[in-house]
Scaffold this motif. Structure first.
Motif, short mmCIF file in Angstrom:
data_model
loop_
_atom_site.label_atom_id
_atom_site.label_comp_id
_atom_site.label_asym_id
_atom_site.label_seq_id
_atom_site.Cartn_x
_atom_site.Cartn_y
_atom_site.Cartn_z
N ARG A 141 0.62 -1.11 0.09
CA ARG A 141 -0.46 0.29 -0.30
C ARG A 141 0.77 1.13 -0.03
O ARG A 141 0.75 2.34 -0.46
N TYR A 142 2.28 1.49 1.07
CA TYR A 142 2.84 2.40 0.80
C TYR A 142 4.40 2.66 0.34
O TYR A 142 4.80 3.11 0.48
N GLY A 143 4.10 1.64 -0.04
CA GLY A 143 5.60 0.93 -0.93
C GLY A 143 7.03 0.60 0.23
O GLY A 143 7.13 1.12 1.72
N HIS A 144 7.48 0.24 -0.44
CA HIS A 144 8.89 -0.61 -0.13
C HIS A 144 9.74 0.30 0.92
O HIS A 144 10.47 0.38 2.10
N VAL A 145 10.22 1.74 0.65
CA VAL A 145 10.68 2.64 1.60
C VAL A 145 9.95 2.64 3.01
O VAL A 145 10.51 3.18 3.97
N THR A 146 8.61 2.87 2.68
CA THR A 146 7.72 2.79 3.52
C THR A 146 8.09 1.80 4.81
O THR A 146 8.10 1.79 6.34
N GLY A 147 7.71 0.66 3.88
CA GLY A 147 8.47 -0.66 5.05
C GLY A 147 9.77 -0.58 5.96
O GLY A 147 9.16 -1.38 6.66
N ASP A 148 10.37 -0.58 5.05
CA ASP A 148 11.62 -0.11 4.95
C ASP A 148 11.63 0.57 6.38
O ASP A 148 12.73 0.60 7.73
N LEU A 149 11.75 2.19 6.74
CA LEU A 149 11.29 2.99 7.84
C LEU A 149 10.74 1.82 9.00
O LEU A 149 10.98 2.60 9.67
N VAL A 150 9.34 1.73 8.67
CA VAL A 150 8.75 0.69 9.81
C VAL A 150 9.73 -0.20 10.22
O VAL A 150 10.04 -0.31 12.05
N LEU A 151 10.18 -0.95 9.83
CA LEU A 151 11.46 -1.73 9.97
C LEU A 151 12.21 -1.21 11.21
O LEU A 151 12.66 -1.61 12.20
N SER A 152 13.28 -0.50 10.31
CA SER A 152 14.19 0.84 11.51
C SER A 152 13.80 1.26 12.85
O SER A 152 14.49 1.36 13.60
N THR A 153 12.17 1.75 11.90
CA THR A 153 11.63 2.36 12.86
C THR A 153 11.36 1.51 14.61
O THR A 153 11.37 1.71 15.85
N PHE A 154 10.28 -0.09 14.13
CA PHE A 154 10.34 -0.64 14.32
C PHE A 154 11.88 -1.35 15.53
O PHE A 154 11.71 -1.76 17.16
N ALA A 155 12.75 -1.66 15.44
CA ALA A 155 14.39 -1.67 15.44
C ALA A 155 14.70 -0.97 16.54
O ALA A 155 15.14 -1.32 17.67
N LEU A 156 15.07 0.53 16.58
CA LEU A 156 14.93 1.45 17.26
C LEU A 156 14.03 1.15 18.09
O LEU A 156 14.73 1.92 19.92
N PHE A 157 13.12 1.20 18.03
CA PHE A 157 11.82 1.52 19.82
C PHE A 157 12.92 0.71 20.43
O PHE A 157 11.94 -0.15 21.87
N LEU A 158 13.12 -0.86 19.68
CA LEU A 158 12.63 -2.19 20.03
C LEU A 158 14.14 -2.02 21.18
O LEU A 158 14.50 -2.17 22.32
N ALA A 159 15.63 -1.49 20.86
CA ALA A 159 16.06 -1.17 21.42
C ALA A 159 16.95 -0.31 22.73
O ALA A 159 17.27 -0.37 23.55
N GLU A 160 15.79 0.79 22.77
CA GLU A 160 15.58 1.62 23.14
C GLU A 160 14.48 1.52 24.20
O GLU A 160 14.67 1.85 25.75
N ASN A 161 13.69 0.57 24.03
CA ASN A 161 12.78 0.00 25.35
C ASN A 161 13.10 -1.50 25.68
O ASN A 161 11.87 -1.91 26.92
N THR A 162 13.86 -1.79 25.33
CA THR A 162 14.20 -3.29 26.18
C THR A 162 15.65 -2.62 27.41
O THR A 162 15.95 -2.07 27.43
N ARG A 163 15.76 -4.10 28.30
CA ARG A 163 17.04 -3.50 29.30
C ARG A 163 18.12 -4.14 28.58
O ARG A 163 18.48 -4.57 27.13
N SER A 164 19.39 -2.93 29.71
CA SER A 164 20.53 -3.55 28.96
C SER A 164 21.00 -4.35 28.68
O SER A 164 21.72 -4.33 27.15
#
Length: 536
Positions: A286-309
């Motif tokens: 629906r939104y294109g693979h550029v947006t898909g990659d953005l979702v993946l990288s955003t999700f990855a950053l979210f997990l890295a910042e919100n899990t324990r050290s």
């Protein structure tokens, strides 16, 4: 003396008799003496007609028959017993000469090569030649399908023709480079033009190689092999995923082994969670693979910042991520992942003037035994993830033994040739499809397939579809299937050796792959699994 007429009559006799015995799943009993007479007749006639392969197989089957001491055969039993005779007879029916040696099974992790060219004859030639080298090849004749399949299947090397309709090869490279800037995938350009400007433009656009048509096949294969080797060396040397900057699955094995050693020394239990973004393919579509990659990288950053050290996050593949929770039982891991889900669902994304939200599903397992391997732990978490998706997605589930039901894979063989249907069903029932329970169904035509309602069954669907059939041919069946817009259906089209028009139509309509008759069962099984796993 010309024996071809008599050979054809014998082949027809074998195919008709075996089909009559083996086609039906009903409890029809065939006497052992009847099977013996049939094989004895085949042995004598095939020897006279110089059909050495059939002669040798029938002789072997007769020897085995005498040792079984059976009085009657069920259709299923007889289908398995006669499977090798069925396959060779089928092959003789398509080629005048067939080598008796069986093709060796390919490694399940063979490289995947994608070829994009609107010249179907070139696609057929290159595909056949490269697959004889032991690689798997997918082909595309249209640009839109090519780009979509590139992102879905993640090939190890891409071959693109410069001169394509609608969108030329340079424009396709531009689309792929959005992804390839984050992932190393060798790109080979081919063209009838070999002028300096075309070559320079190809390399500036990101091509790794340029080959002029007409192609020297041996040189072409050597150059592809070198690119695949470079890809393999690169993949083995990198521990970070290029797109998300998370650890990749190769490093996961190192961390898992280290955690297991720590658990053995200090009894520090740990847990694994698999997180899978919901409806990710729909986001790409629906939104294109550029947006898909953005979702993946955003999700990855979210997990890295919100899990324990001390917890480690990995990109396992595609839209799947793994979190290894150190010194954590599955109850605590469940609490953490549930909190992550609640927080991430509030994040807002925007594309094409639309606002949308993204959820994920997760499966968790605790490592409770010092004998638990990484593969079995991931399989357990994957089973829990499968349950979460079946229960509606956007939820977290923990593994227990009641979740051991495997995913369902429905394979439908649609072919008007009864010997093909029987042969494929027999061999596919013997095949193992990792993490899937397979259900094999056969249909003699398109209408009977659609009337069965099998496409409504939940699970993955794979269609093995003959291109030429009465009532409704393979292209018409494919058109109707694609109109359902189901994302869980993959199609392999079976074609004749000289059916370029059918291949062109099948690829244009969205068939995932094609195979020319006759084919090897090992190839077919390998192809099914590769396409399913790459689309996971």
């Amino acid at each position: 003396m010309d024996l071809s007429k008599y050979r054809n009559l014998l082949i027809k006799k074998i195919m008709e008799q075996v089909a009559e015995w083996c086609e039906s799943d009903a409890e029809i009993m065939i006497s052992n003496s009847e099977v013996h007479r049939f094989l004895h007749s085949i042995k004598g006639t095939s020897g006279t007609l110089e059909l050495e392969g059939i002669h040798r197989i029938s002789e072997t089957l007769l020897e085995q028959l005498s040792s079984f001491h059976k009085k009657e055969w069920k259709g299923q039993e007889l289908r398995e017993f006669l499977s090798e005779l069925m396959e060779l007879t089928y092959s003789y029916g398509h080629f005048e000469e067939v080598e008796m040696k069986k093709q060796q099974s390919r490694n399940g992790d063979v490289p995947l090569i994608q070829i994009i060219d609107d010249d179907i004859s070139i696609l057929i030639l290159l595909k056949d030649f490269l697959e004889k080298k032991g690689w798997m090849v997918i082909t595309n004749s249209t640009s839109n399908k090519a780009v979509s399949q590139y992102f879905d299947l993640q090939p190890d090397c891409v071959v693109i023709d410069v001169n394509l309709p609608n969108k030329n090869g340079f424009e396709i490279i531009e689309d792929l480079q959005i992804h390839s800037n984050k992932h190393f995938v060798p790109i080979v350009m081919i063209s009838v033009f070999n002028d300096r400007n075309t070559r320079i433009k190809a390399f500036k656009m990101g091509a790794d190689d340029f080959i002029q048509k007409p192609i020297d096949l041996e040189e072409f294969a050597v150059r592809i092999e070198r690119h695949l080797l470079r890809k393999q060396i690169y993949d083995q040397s990198v521990l970070l995923d290029e797109l998300t900057n998370l650890y990749n699955r190769r490093y996961l094995k190192v961390v898992y082994d280290r955690s297991m050693e720590e658990w053995k020394r200090n009894n520090q239990q740990f847990s694994i969670a698999i997180l899978d973004i919901d409806y990710f393919k729909k986001i790409n579509d629906r939104y294109g693979h550029v947006t898909g990659d953005l979702v993946l990288s955003t999700f990855a950053l979210f997990l890295a910042e919100n899990t324990r050290s001390n917890d480690l996050v990995f990109r396992y593949g595609g839209e799947e991520f793994i979190i290894l929770f150190q010194n954590t039982d599955y109850h605590k891991a469940y609490e953490i992942v549930s909190r992550l889900l609640a927080d991430f669902t509030t994040k807002c994304f925007e594309a094409n003037g639309e606002v949308f939200f993204v959820t994920f599903s997760a499966g968790i397992t605790g490592i409770c035994s010092k004998e638990t391997t990484m593969d079995s732990a991931i399989n357990a978490a994957d089973q829990a993830l499968y349950t979460a998706k079946n229960l509606g997605r956007s939820r977290v589930e923990c593994f227990n033994q009641s979740l051991m039901e495997q995913k369902k894979l429905f394979i439908s063989v649609i072919d008007d040739d009864p010997i093909i249907r029987s042969m494929l069903k027999s061999r596919l029932q013997e095949a193992e499809f990792n993490h899937y329970v397979s259900n094999i169904h056969t249909f003699e035509n398109g209408p009977s397939f659609f009337q069965s309602g099998i496409l409504e069954y939940p699970g993955e669907h794979f269609l093995i579809l003959d291109g030429v059939m009465p009532i409704m041919d393979g292209i018409e069946v494919l058109q109707k299937v694609k109109q359902t817009e189901r994302n869980n259906v993959s199609v392999i089209m079976l074609t004749g050796r000289n059916s370029e028009d059918d291949i062109a139509k099948a690829l244009e309509l969205g068939a995932d792959d094609y195979m020319t008759k006759p084919f090897h069962m090992n190839d077919l099984q390998e192809r099914i699994m590769r396409l399913i796993q790459r689309k996971k």
